[in-house]
Structures are given as C-alpha cells and as structure tokens.
Design a protein around this motif. Structure first.
Motif, PDB file in Angstrom:
ATOM      1  N   SER A 249       3.832  -2.257   5.267  1.00 24.69           N
ATOM      2  CA  SER A 249       2.834  -1.206   5.058  1.00 24.69           C
ATOM      3  C   SER A 249       2.008  -0.978   6.319  1.00 24.69           C
ATOM      4  O   SER A 249       1.692   0.160   6.681  1.00 24.69           O
ATOM      5  CB  SER A 249       1.908  -1.574   3.894  1.00 24.69           C
ATOM      6  OG  SER A 249       2.590  -1.553   2.664  1.00 24.69           O
TER       7      SER A 249
ATOM      8  N   GLU B  59      -7.200  -0.528   2.314  1.00 24.70           N
ATOM      9  CA  GLU B  59      -6.647  -1.657   3.068  1.00 24.70           C
ATOM     10  C   GLU B  59      -5.934  -1.208   4.345  1.00 24.70           C
ATOM     11  O   GLU B  59      -5.992  -1.885   5.373  1.00 24.70           O
ATOM     12  CB  GLU B  59      -5.703  -2.454   2.170  1.00 24.70           C
ATOM     13  CG  GLU B  59      -6.445  -3.166   1.047  1.00 24.70           C
ATOM     14  CD  GLU B  59      -5.510  -3.790   0.028  1.00 24.70           C
ATOM     15  OE1 GLU B  59      -4.589  -3.089  -0.437  1.00 24.70           O
ATOM     16  OE2 GLU B  59      -5.705  -4.962  -0.308  1.00 24.70           O
ATOM     17  N   GLY B  60      -5.265  -0.057   4.289  1.00 24.22           N
ATOM     18  CA  GLY B  60      -4.583   0.447   5.475  1.00 24.22           C
ATOM     19  C   GLY B  60      -5.561   0.842   6.560  1.00 24.22           C
ATOM     20  O   GLY B  60      -5.362   0.535   7.750  1.00 24.22           O
TER      21      GLY B  60
ATOM     22  N   GLY C 223      -6.668   5.394  -0.750  1.00 24.90           N
ATOM     23  CA  GLY C 223      -6.551   4.358  -1.767  1.00 24.90           C
ATOM     24  C   GLY C 223      -7.728   3.400  -1.700  1.00 24.90           C
ATOM     25  O   GLY C 223      -8.876   3.803  -1.533  1.00 24.90           O
TER      26      GLY C 223
ATOM     27  N   TRP D  13       0.826  -1.204   0.000  1.00 22.51           N
ATOM     28  CA  TRP D  13       0.000   0.000   0.000  1.00 22.51           C
ATOM     29  C   TRP D  13       0.860   1.254   0.000  1.00 22.51           C
ATOM     30  O   TRP D  13       0.403   2.341  -0.339  1.00 22.51           O
ATOM     31  CB  TRP D  13      -0.889   0.054   1.244  1.00 22.51           C
ATOM     32  CG  TRP D  13      -1.500  -1.240   1.631  1.00 22.51           C
ATOM     33  CD1 TRP D  13      -1.928  -2.243   0.783  1.00 22.51           C
ATOM     34  CD2 TRP D  13      -1.773  -1.700   2.955  1.00 22.51           C
ATOM     35  NE1 TRP D  13      -2.442  -3.274   1.515  1.00 22.51           N
ATOM     36  CE2 TRP D  13      -2.367  -2.982   2.851  1.00 22.51           C
ATOM     37  CE3 TRP D  13      -1.576  -1.136   4.216  1.00 22.51           C
ATOM     38  CZ2 TRP D  13      -2.759  -3.713   3.968  1.00 22.51           C
ATOM     39  CZ3 TRP D  13      -1.978  -1.866   5.322  1.00 22.51           C
ATOM     40  CH2 TRP D  13      -2.551  -3.137   5.202  1.00 22.51           C
ATOM     41  N   ASN D  14       2.081   1.129   0.449  1.00 18.37           N
ATOM     42  CA  ASN D  14       2.999   2.262   0.572  1.00 18.37           C
ATOM     43  C   ASN D  14       4.417   1.695   0.687  1.00 18.37           C
ATOM     44  O   ASN D  14       4.617   0.482   0.604  1.00 18.37           O
ATOM     45  CB  ASN D  14       2.647   3.112   1.801  1.00 18.37           C
ATOM     46  CG  ASN D  14       2.502   2.275   3.061  1.00 18.37           C
ATOM     47  OD1 ASN D  14       3.402   1.514   3.414  1.00 18.37           O
ATOM     48  ND2 ASN D  14       1.375   2.390   3.746  1.00 18.37           N
TER      49      ASN D  14
END
Length: 318
Positions: A84, A116-117, A113, A56-57
């Motif tokens: 992440s 998910e985070g 996004g 995600w990052n």
C-alpha cells in the motif's frame, strides 16, 4: 449505523452504474446522493471496526521503489508488507519535480480514508503541509484522533465533488483508488483544477473498467484548466502485489494466523479480504471449501466489476 443489505446493494449497484457507463454522464441527484450516503456508511463502519494496518488499497510491488523507500524510511517492509505504501510513494515520486520540491508545499489527499497513507507520506516529505479529506466522518475522526499533527498533518470531512478549500490553495492533490466511486467524475476534476495553484499537480491513481477509462479520457479532455502529462499503466505491478499478499506465508496470511479464529473462519476472512483488495484483478481462484460455502450463500462468490487496468495519471494546472 451498520451496513445493512439495502446499503450494500445501493453501493454495489451504484458502482456498476458508474463504472459501466462509457459516456461518464453525472448520476442523477437522487442516485448520486444514495451512492454517497451508502459509501459514507460503509467506510464509517470500516473505520469503527478496523484495527489499523497496511491494507489501505490494492497496493503495488516494484523492487526499485522498495529500495528507494528504504533509503528514506529505515526499517520499511519489516512491519507491513509495504505494498500500500508503494502506491502512495509513487503518487509523489513521479511528479515532475520529484520529492525534493515538496518541502513547504501544501499537499491534499482526496479520499484519504483513515489517513494511514497520508501519514506515511508525511514521513517521506516531513517538511510538507498535508491535509486529508474523506466523505466518512468516522474515518476523519479516527485520523484526527490518532495521526493528526498540527499543520503538518490534518484531516477534514468533505465531499470530493465539493471541496471545502479556497481557490488556488493547494500545490499537489493526490487521489488514490477512490474516484471510481464518484457519481460525477467531471465535477471532481473541475474541483481539483479549482483548488490547485497554477503549476500545481493532480496525481491520480485508480483502477478502471474499459468503460470508466473511456469516460475518464472524455471527461478530462473537457477541462481546459488541466493538462494531462502522463498516463502509466501499472497493472502488472498491482497484480504482483496482490498475488504476493495472497501467497502462503505472506505478511497478510501470517497476520490472519495470529488472530483467534478457527480454520474455517480464517478461510472466510481471507477470501473476503482478497476479494476486496484486488483478488479478481490478479486472477484469484477460491479453494473448494469457499466454493462450497458460496453455493449455499455463506460467502460472496467472484462477483465484481470487470476491472481491466490500474493506472497512474498526472495533470498540471495551467
């Protein structure tokens, strides 16, 4: 819509324009609109094509955080590499009140996004009400379809520079690896101050060029409603995560090996993912095959912004 060469050019040139300007001046209207349109299109495509996962990052690695998360989430690190997630955990864990004071609070992530985070954070603090906002309609649609759970976790389409929320309606605003794409950083920070309740916190995590960091300091100082309390350089932890991801035998490499790709295509996909998720920042050097392919224009070379630091900054709403 697909990310045509023209859209990619608009996005990359916009990133350079934003991140190499030490003054941090707002981009003119047409430039800002073009950058936002290109960004939304690219992330729409990512939301459509992505199978989901743990990239995600750029992520971070801190052994102490891993142990803290495992105490809260049994099995953490068994199904993803966990890098992440650690950035997201840090965003809440290092607030003055810590995790204990977030029960019943309203948490907003700007630039969520596919969500998910924020979904991970909802497991860390299940009693909080969490909302994710993103410029990509497809990302929001996907998050709503796959992750949303009533008032506990919901997703809203919107612009970071024009938040669709009432004044003083949020206790914590989280912004992770997103603001370096905003054409008007000052407008985002003023919007963050507007929607935060007095005593609420902005937890801002991002990667910086030298110029963008100077612009951040200048712009932040002009917004009286926000008092900046911490500015931690977490570059070492981010580089550690990126290098672990790149290493042979890593979760990232094993996941690629399970895909039905020929060896050359696997190398190309790995190269592209590594560039996208912080490879240059961590000193990545491609192998001879990728170098040869780059010379004939098959894969991108080591182009990108001269990112110098990755930081976690916290502000309180006066």
């Amino acid at each position: 819509m697909t990310a045509t060469p023209e859209i990619m050019t608009a996005f990359t040139s916009g990133l350079k324009d934003i991140n190499l300007d030490e003054a941090g001046a707002p981009r003119p209207g047409q430039k800002a609109a073009g950058m936002k349109s290109a960004s939304a299109t690219i992330y729409d495509m990512a939301a459509t094509l992505s199978g989901g996962g743990d990239l995600w990052n750029w992520g971070m690695y801190d052994a102490r955080l891993v142990e803290e998360i495992r105490a809260l989430v049994p099995g953490f690190g068994e199904w993803t590499d966990g890098f992440s997630e650690q950035l997201y955990f840090l965003a809440l864990r290092d607030l003055p009140g810590g995790l204990d004071e977030l029960a019943g609070r309203d948490v907003l992530e700007v630039g969520c996004g596919m969500g998910e985070g924020l979904n991970f954070l909802s497991r860390i603090v299940p009693e909080a009400r969490m909302t994710g906002l993103d410029l990509s309609p497809r990302a929001i649609a996907r998050g709503t379809a796959t992750l949303a759970r009533g008032s506990a976790l919901r997703f809203v389409h919107g612009d970071a520079e024009d938040l669709p929320f009432e004044d003083a309606s949020v206790d914590v605003l989280v912004n992770i690896e997103s603001s370096h794409t905003y054409p008007d950083l000052g407008k985002f920070l003023r919007e963050a101050a507007r929607v935060l309740r007095p005593g609420g916190h902005l937890s801002h995590i991002d990667v910086f060029t030298r110029q963008r960091y100077a612009a951040m300091g200048k712009t932040a100082a002009e917004i009286d409603e926000l008092e900046w309390t911490t500015d931690h350089d977490i570059s070492a932890e981010v580089r550690a995560a990126v290098r672990r991801r790149m290493a042979q035998g890593s979760h990232f490499r094993k996941k690629l090996e399970r895909q039905r790709l020929n060896p050359l295509m696997r190398q190309i996909v790995a190269h592209s993912q590594i560039l996208m998720f912080g490879g240059m920042f961590a000193g990545y050097q491609p192998n001879s095959t990728i170098r040869a392919l780059s010379r004939i224009g098959v894969v991108p070379w080591m182009s990108g912004l001269p990112m110098e630091s990755y930081r976690h900054q916290v502000a309180v709403r006066r």
